[in-house]
Enzyme design. Structure first.
Site, mmCIF file in Angstrom:
data_model
loop_
_atom_site.group_PDB
_atom_site.id
_atom_site.type_symbol
_atom_site.label_atom_id
_atom_site.label_comp_id
_atom_site.label_asym_id
_atom_site.label_seq_id
_atom_site.Cartn_x
_atom_site.Cartn_y
_atom_site.Cartn_z
ATOM 1 N N ARG A 1 0.816 -1.221 0.000
ATOM 2 C CA ARG A 1 0.000 0.000 0.000
ATOM 3 C C ARG A 1 0.848 1.269 0.000
ATOM 4 O O ARG A 1 0.607 2.174 -0.795
ATOM 5 C CB ARG A 1 -0.932 0.017 1.209
ATOM 6 C CG ARG A 1 -1.844 -1.196 1.244
ATOM 7 C CD ARG A 1 -2.955 -1.039 2.252
ATOM 8 N NE ARG A 1 -3.453 -2.346 2.665
ATOM 9 C CZ ARG A 1 -4.685 -2.574 3.101
ATOM 10 N NH1 ARG A 1 -5.548 -1.587 3.199
ATOM 11 N NH2 ARG A 1 -5.065 -3.785 3.457
ATOM 12 N N ASP B 1 -2.127 -16.280 -2.455
ATOM 13 C CA ASP B 1 -2.523 -15.530 -3.670
ATOM 14 C C ASP B 1 -1.468 -14.723 -4.429
ATOM 15 O O ASP B 1 -1.039 -15.097 -5.518
ATOM 16 C CB ASP B 1 -3.765 -14.655 -3.382
ATOM 17 C CG ASP B 1 -3.660 -13.778 -2.121
ATOM 18 O OD1 ASP B 1 -2.574 -13.701 -1.536
ATOM 19 O OD2 ASP B 1 -4.676 -13.166 -1.742
ATOM 20 N N GLU C 1 -11.304 -8.056 -5.931
ATOM 21 C CA GLU C 1 -10.789 -9.126 -6.809
ATOM 22 C C GLU C 1 -11.710 -9.504 -7.974
ATOM 23 O O GLU C 1 -11.235 -9.809 -9.071
ATOM 24 C CB GLU C 1 -10.463 -10.383 -5.986
ATOM 25 C CG GLU C 1 -9.276 -10.224 -5.047
ATOM 26 C CD GLU C 1 -9.585 -9.432 -3.775
ATOM 27 O OE1 GLU C 1 -10.785 -9.250 -3.463
ATOM 28 O OE2 GLU C 1 -8.634 -8.994 -3.101
HETATM 29 C C1 DMJ Z 1 -5.564 -5.798 -0.894
HETATM 30 O O1 DMJ Z 1 -4.788 -5.244 0.099
HETATM 31 C C2 DMJ Z 1 -4.713 -6.513 -1.911
HETATM 32 O O2 DMJ Z 1 -5.450 -6.730 -3.080
HETATM 33 C C3 DMJ Z 1 -4.177 -7.819 -1.401
HETATM 34 O O3 DMJ Z 1 -3.496 -8.531 -2.401
HETATM 35 C C4 DMJ Z 1 -5.318 -8.680 -0.889
HETATM 36 N N1 DMJ Z 1 -6.186 -8.002 0.033
HETATM 37 C C5 DMJ Z 1 -6.636 -6.657 -0.285
HETATM 38 C C6 DMJ Z 1 -7.919 -6.569 -1.086
HETATM 39 O O4 DMJ Z 1 -8.844 -7.526 -0.879
#
Ligand code: DMJ
Length: 456
Positions: free
Chosen positions: A87, A216, A350
């Site tokens: 972030r 993921d 997502e």
């Molecule tokens: C975000 O901070 C990013 O996309 C991360 O990879 C997964 N979680 C959140 C969104 O759901």
């Protein structure tokens, strides 16, 4: 419309929570997540590039001014290395690449340096948590046998390569190349990567494999590292396509109703559950289709399309038309959450992310329709007086709001919506790669390197 939504989310954040990490849109005050420790302003840094892309110039300027005057990393704070990287480092890097403003480059490198002590482990696999004042790291107390998490230490690569590129200091890239090396040498059960790896012993923890939470974005970054290197990172490429092969064999299944889903693998046994987080994989498969062996290109696009369809079904089978945190394919249900604590929706991106990739790569109009359904549902159920809020139960007929406007709603959900309804030449895939928080980074061209060499 996503521009109006961004304006609403931003204005409310500014009004009630300016300078704090996130907004509580029902109580109309700031929300502090311990993921960022004492670092402040998560929403501002996460939103910078979205403001820029949407040409919200005034807002971008006030955000920049806040970064100049107030963004401070000299705090006594234990932070999540992964969250701060995707972030804050990610947000600052893309703000720099888009605007050319030096302050963002400077802050990104300064923060990158603060994260370096996390790599002081016997293997160089970083800790999950780091006190950025003392430099002391540790792992999540709940993680199997003191392990670090695959999706966390595997999601530093893109940012750290750019930090080295922008600072001239090779140390950042060296740290992430070492993570690669450790991973590529390890034995992988059935070719799969477990979610847990002990940073001291260099051994896997529990053999749990997931393309959702805990796993993921590791897979995402293998593919994107190759793309971002102008397709020179052959190791990243090979690790990605080998991993997809193993995932197809061991995790991907089709329900009796014909829905393709990605299950979770626990020491050889399948749990027939798919997380909202896992839905990003549709976009990933489609994005990677081009680099797959030529006889597999169509197959990877098709896989992306099938995952997109399944995730759309998970939205469509709720009363609010927003998807649950996790849905199952067992006990007589398909693409439906069965446990109360899996029925929430926290403004996650997502599914819309996958629609965006599918739209750009196929131009099938159904992806815009599906995204539009999500916009209507967000407006109807998540928009509240003080911003946008998550929902506790998407199957209920009345909203129970969780009172958090997540920073990724502004950086990802709204950005992907905006891109989906824009022309393809806005941040084209030929030039940009999105980090896992939707922050765009430029592809580093082969020629750039050789030109620099020549100039030397
Ligand atoms: C975000 O901070 C990013 O996309 C991360 O990879 C997964 N979680 C959140 C969104 O759901």
């Amino acid at each position: 419309v996503s521009l109006q939504m961004m304006k609403y989310a931003w204005d409310n954040y500014k009004r009630y929570a300016w300078g704090l990490n996130e907004l509580k849109p029902i109580s109309k005050q700031g929300h502090s997540s311990n993921l960022f420790g004492n670092i402040q302003g998560a929403t501002i840094v996460d939103a910078l590039d979205t403001l820029y892309i949407m040409e919200m110039k005034e807002e971008f300027e006030e955000a920049k001014e806040w970064v100049e005057k107030n963004l401070d990393f000299n705090v006594n704070a234990e932070i999540s290395v992964f969250e701060v990287n995707i972030r804050f480092v990610g947000g600052l890097l893309s703000a720099y690449y888009l605007s050319g403003e030096e302050i963002f480059r400077k802050k990104a490198v300064e923060l990158g340096e603060k994260l370096l002590p996390a790599f002081n482990t016997p293997t160089g696999i970083p800790w999950a948590l780091l006190n950025i004042k003392s430099g002391i790291g540790r792992n999540w107390p709940w993680a199997s046998g003191g392990s670090s998490i695959l999706a966390e230490f595997g999601t530093l690569h893109l940012e750290f390569v750019h930090l080295s590129h922008l600072s001239g200091n090779p140390v950042f890239a060296e740290k992430v190349m070492n993570i690669r090396k450790v991973l590529s040498r390890l034995d992988k059960p059935e070719g799969l990567y477990p979610n847990y790896l002990n940073p001291s012993s260099g051994q896997w923890g529990q053999h749990h494999v997931s393309i959702g939470g805990l796993g993921d974005s590791f897979y995402e970054y293998l593919l994107k590292a190759w793309l971002m290197s102008d397709k020179t990172d052959e190791e990243g490429k090979k690790m990605y396509y080998d991993a997809v092969q193993a995932i197809e064999t061991h995790l991907i299944r089709k329900s009796s109703g014909g829905l393709t889903y990605i299950a979770e693998w626990k020491g050889g046994l399948l749990e027939h559950k798919m997380g909202h987080l896992t839905c990003f994989a549709g976009g990933m498969f489609a994005l990677g289709a081009d680099g797959a062996p030529s006889d597999k290109t169509g197959h990877h696009i098709e896989l992306g399309a099938e995952i997109a369809r399944t995730c759309h079904e998970s939205y469509d089978r709720t009363s609010m038309k927003l998807g649950p945190e996790a849905f199952r394919f067992d006990g007589g249900v398909e693409a439906i959450a069965t446990r109360q604590n899996e029925k929430y929706y926290i403004l996650r991106p997502e599914v819309i992310e996958t629609y965006m990739y599918m739209w750009r790569l196929t131009h099938d109009p159904k992806y815009r329709q599906w995204a539009w359904e999500a916009v209507e549902a967000l407006e109807k159920h998540c928009r509240v007086d003080g911003g946008y809020s998550g929902i506790r139960d998407v199957y209920s007929n009345h909203e129970s709001h969780d009172d958090v406007q997540q920073s990724f709603f502004l950086s990802e959900t709204l950005k992907y919506l905006y891109l989906l309804f824009s022309e393809d030449d806005l941040l084209p895939f030929e030039h940009w790669v999105f980090n896992t928080e939707a922050h765009p980074f430029p592809i580093l061209r082969k020629e750039d390197g050789s030109k620099e060499e020549k100039e030397k």
